[in-house]
Design an enzyme around this catalytic site. Structure first.
Site, PDB file in Angstrom:
ATOM      1  CD1 TRP A 363      19.903  45.267  65.343  1.00 16.81           C
ATOM      2  CD2 TRP A 363      21.021  43.400  65.833  1.00 16.81           C
ATOM      3  NE1 TRP A 363      20.967  45.186  64.488  1.00 16.81           N
ATOM      4  CE2 TRP A 363      21.675  44.057  64.762  1.00 16.81           C
ATOM      5  CE3 TRP A 363      21.539  42.193  66.308  1.00 16.81           C
ATOM      6  CZ2 TRP A 363      22.838  43.554  64.166  1.00 16.81           C
ATOM      7  CZ3 TRP A 363      22.686  41.695  65.710  1.00 16.81           C
ATOM      8  CH2 TRP A 363      23.331  42.359  64.657  1.00 16.81           C
ATOM      9  CG  ASP A 364      19.978  49.634  66.443  1.00 16.13           C
ATOM     10  OD1 ASP A 364      19.034  49.000  65.928  1.00 16.13           O
ATOM     11  OD2 ASP A 364      20.817  50.251  65.773  1.00 16.13           O
ATOM     12  CD  GLU A 502      19.662  44.837  58.201  1.00 17.17           C
ATOM     13  OE1 GLU A 502      18.784  44.957  59.061  1.00 17.17           O
ATOM     14  OE2 GLU A 502      20.244  45.807  57.682  1.00 17.17           O
ATOM     15  CE  LYS A 622      22.691  47.859  55.945  1.00 14.35           C
ATOM     16  NZ  LYS A 622      21.266  47.899  56.344  1.00 14.35           N
ATOM     17  CD  GLN A 623      24.654  45.401  59.459  1.00 15.26           C
ATOM     18  OE1 GLN A 623      24.999  46.220  60.282  1.00 15.26           O
ATOM     19  NE2 GLN A 623      23.380  45.229  59.118  1.00 15.26           N
TER      20      GLN A 623
END
Length: 809
Positions: A363-364, A502, A622-623
């Site tokens: 999805w970057d 994630e 994680k983010q």
């Protein structure tokens, strides 16, 4: 021009792979890592060349299971050029930076000119010193060409040196340690040759040699040809072909006089059977390299192409931050250049710089396209067309999962099937574990968001009304079908997914993967459905009829969409938005204790699994997950989205939510600092710049610990550019106008950039303390644009500029 140079002094084997990634040269068609030409793949070095979209699929046995993976292919290495002195006692060993003779080593990456310069000084066992200077380019004008110039100078002695140049087809994919148990031999039928002779020929004078091969299963034919020439000072020195299995080899001897430089130029051409307008890759490569001009002319045309790119992508940021941003922009343009517009490729998450993530498309592009939209809209359109060409495959994935619409894969490669691995290796424990990240169906919402943002920025109504409309409606159909109604809540729910975090893939002790009602997933799904409804309503009548007939949309389904888009469930707990339903019931993590035992705990999932635990039990991310909503949507948009769903999201609730997750995030991704810096900037937090700084340094300092050497983090690099472009300026492209809401930044008080908006080339934006200046270049047929800042609204005519005072904060 020192702000445009990236230099490394000295030689450090432990840092070589990182430097190789950051010194990669490319042109959007192919790229080559910045490895030393005399070195082969090993612990310290990893030469790699990758062509955009060139994949191959292999099956490996892992943990007793057969696992299929598709990888971007490490193509034949065109760099090899080694040298040694000769004498009465025969030739000396080949020079190597890992040998004992290296006395000096320096690399300089010229961002403005797109070249990598290397200077090294070697001493032989008998004290003779050889100075070697090399200049390398991957041509930005002709995407099939690359070149290497090597200059030899004998310091205080005269004699001969032997030079060997080669094209090496005996390469494998082995650049990522945790993948090495997998089959990485992607190339077969590797044949070297020269001139018009068949495979294996050689032994005569040959300025041009070639190598051909194929990928094992995708059957992509590859042709690479090299032309090696020495300067004419001696007159008689020409390379002779001396091929080896899997290597096309040229050897020559140069006579050196003390202090007089001698030059060897190697020009290379690459073609594959994926190219258009060719019949045979080998013939095309050989013909192109024979016709290519000399090194000096190639260098000049290459630098001209880069000058033109920098004009379109002008970014003026002072100091060290500006220098890092130029490096980021350099690597974005090497991966996604105007040449990309002619290719069927997506956004590789790790660029064309290495083999991490197997070169897959995630999805970057969500972090990349916003920058490209306002600089290179033709590239954005091509990248979205890559997604459109795989729409049918996304519909197959949805149907196989029991749903209507289009379900895009979390990882995509050549043909749009789901490429996410089924197992992943935890390097800390050495165990192969199930991988459920394919449940990140929010990638479809990211694609829909990119379609909308591209069309708003470019004004490309043709794309929006055709390919864009079909993608939006089929993604909306998937979400409306995936959501199921819960009568107890009186709302629709989306179950069994994984969010952007994630780390959380399942509930503690659950017998199935997936989580229910991830807030980011549900809110963005509601946004997609509402945008699709708006688009269907506003389409010109002929276009609407075409779309309805093509998709089978009817009034009843559209009514259902409206209901789902206003009644999707968003969980809350303790006065904040819950990352997913049940998040507030998880245990709190002992961050201090875990950190004291392990030091760096960014990769919490690996740390806890190695201890026999799982991050699924804890409130730890994680983010950014929930906070990604603040990255995609302005505060006003976010409030309106929640209001449409029947929830109140006031500033206090959002601020509590930001603080809550900030304390519970390990930042195990380079995207994390970027998103947190963006979100904190928008709520005008003084600590925002610390996260922005981390995003800037993510790759150059390799903050994720050994990951950059496997490929740069392209989304984070492009995201830092967009942080200046849209994050700090608060710029939005909507309703045919540019909207600004600049935020103060202690680390960046002055900056400017050039962009393209609705057909206007060279729109100039500059922010200074207390003011925003915007200028529109002259245009023969350009229309004026609206500019809004705070309560002010102005109409800017072509050839004029204006200065708007910034509201006091």
């Amino acid at each position: 021009m020192t702000d445009w140079l990236w230099e490394y002094e000295g030689y450090d084997p432990a840092a070589e792979r990182l430097r190789e990634a950051l010194c990669t040269l490319g042109n959007g068609y192919f790229a080559t890592r910045g490895a030393a030409p005399e070195c082969t793949a090993g612990d310290a070095h990893y030469p790699g060349t990758y062509a955009a979209g060139c994949y191959n699929r292999l099956t490996s046995t892992v943990a007793g299971r057969e696992v299929e993976n598709e990888d971007i292919v490490n193509l034949p290495n065109w760099l090899p050029l080694r040298f040694r002195t000769t004498g009465e006692d025969g030739p000396a060993p080949w020079f190597s930076p890992d040998g004992e003779g290296l006395r000096e080593h320096r690399q300089r990456l010229d961002l403005f000119g797109g070249t990598l310069e290397r200077t090294a000084r070697w001493a032989t066992a008998d004290g003779r010193v050889l100075l070697v200077r090399q200049l390398r380019l991957v041509h930005m004008g002709d995407p099939h060409l690359a070149a290497l110039r090597t200059e030899f100078t004998a310091e205080g002695w005269s004699g001969e040196i032997e030079v060997e140049a080669a094209v090496d087809g005996g390469v494998t994919n082995s650049g990522v340690a945790r993948y090495r148990r997998l089959d990485g031999a992607h190339l077969v039928h590797v044949d070297p040759g020269d001139g018009d002779d068949g495979p294996g020929a050689g032994g005569g004078a040959a300025d041009v040699v070639w190598l051909r091969c194929r990928t094992r299963t995708s059957d992509i034919r590859v042709g690479m040809a090299a032309r090696t020439t020495a300067d004419s000072a001696a007159g008689h020195e020409r390379p002779r072909a001396d091929h080896e299995p899997d290597r096309a080899v040229q050897r020559l001897r140069l006579s050196l006089a003390a202090g007089e430089p001698r030059t060897v130029d190697k020009i290379v051409a690459l073609h594959t059977s994926r190219d258009t307008a060719i019949s045979d890759p080998l013939h095309a490569a050989a013909d192109r390299v024979r016709r290519a001009p000399g090194f000096e002319e190639l260098l000049e045309s290459h630098r001209t192409a880069w000058r033109q790119l920098w004009r379109r992508a002008a970014l003026d940021v002072p100091g060290e931050a500006g220098r890092i941003l130029r490096l980021h922009l350099f690597h974005v343009l090497q991966t996604l250049s105007p040449h990309t517009a002619d290719l069927d490729v997506g956004v590789p998450a790790r660029g064309l710089h290495g083999e991490a993530y197997r070169g897959h498309i995630f999805w970057d592009e969500l972090f990349v396209l916003p920058y490209l939209n306002l600089r290179f809209p033709e590239v954005s359109r091509a990248l979205l067309t890559y997604r459109y060409r795989r729409l049918d495959q996304a519909r197959v994935l949805a149907r196989d999962a029991g749903h209507r619409g289009a379900m895009y894969p979390w990882q995509s490669g050549s043909d749009g099937r789901e490429e996410t691995q089924q197992l992943h290796l935890n390097p800390r424990s050495g165990r192969w574990l199930p991988d459920h990240s394919r449940l990140q169906h929010h990638v479809g919402s990211a694609i829909a968001y990119n379609v909308w943002q591209y069309c708003e920025a470019s004004g490309d109504a043709e794309f929006l009304h055709t390919k864009g409309a079909e993608m939006l409606t089929r993604i909306a159909r998937f979400w409306a079908d995936f959501a199921d109604f819960d009568p107890d809540l009186g709302r629709y729910r989306i179950r069994g997914v994984v969010g952007p975090d994630e780390y959380h893939e399942a509930y503690p002790d659950a017998d199935r993967p997936g989580l229910d009602d991830n807030a980011y997933t549900n809110v963005t799904a509601a946004w997609v459905i509402s945008r699709a409804l708006d688009l269907v309503r506003d389409l010109p009548e002929p276009r609407r009829v075409d779309l309805l007939e093509r998709t089978g949309l009817g009034p009843g389904e559209l009514e259902h969409w409206k209901e789902v888009s206003t009644r999707l469930y968003v969980p809350f707990h303790d006065g904040v938005i819950s990352q997913f339903h049940g998040y507030g019931e998880l245990a709190e993590l002992d961050w201090e204790g875990l950190g004291s035992r392990h030091g760096d705990i960014r990769r919490l999932d690996r740390v806890l699994e190695a201890e026999g635990d799982t991050v699924n039990r804890y409130r730890a991310s994680k983010q950014a997950d929930v906070l990604m909503l603040g990255y995609l949507f302005s505060p006003a948009e976010l409030r309106a989205l929640f209001a449409r769903l029947g929830y109140e999201l006031d500033d206090a609730t959002w601020q509590r939510t930001v603080d809550y997750y900030l304390r519970r995030t390990s930042h195990g991704s380079t995207l994390s600092g970027l998103v947190h810096g963006w979100v904190l900037s928008r709520v005008r937090r003084e600590d925002a710049w610390a996260y922005c700084r981390e995003a800037l340094e993510g790759d150059i300092a390799d903050l994720q610990g050994g990951t950059t050497e496997e490929g740069v983090h392209l989304g984070a690099m492009a995201g830092t550019l967009d942080l200046v472009q849209r994050g700090l300026t608060g710029m939005e492209t909507r309703s045919g106008s540019l909207w600004f809401d600049p935020v103060p930044s202690p680390g960046l008080s002055e900056y400017g950039f050039t962009m393209r908006y609705h057909g206007h080339w060279g729109v100039r934006v500059a922010v200074r303390p207390g003011e925003l200046r915007i200028g529109l270049p002259p245009s023969a047929d350009g229309l004026p644009i609206g500019v809004r800042l705070g309560g002010r609204s102005v109409v800017l005519e072509p050839g004029t500029s204006c200065v708007l005072p910034l509201p006091e904060t």
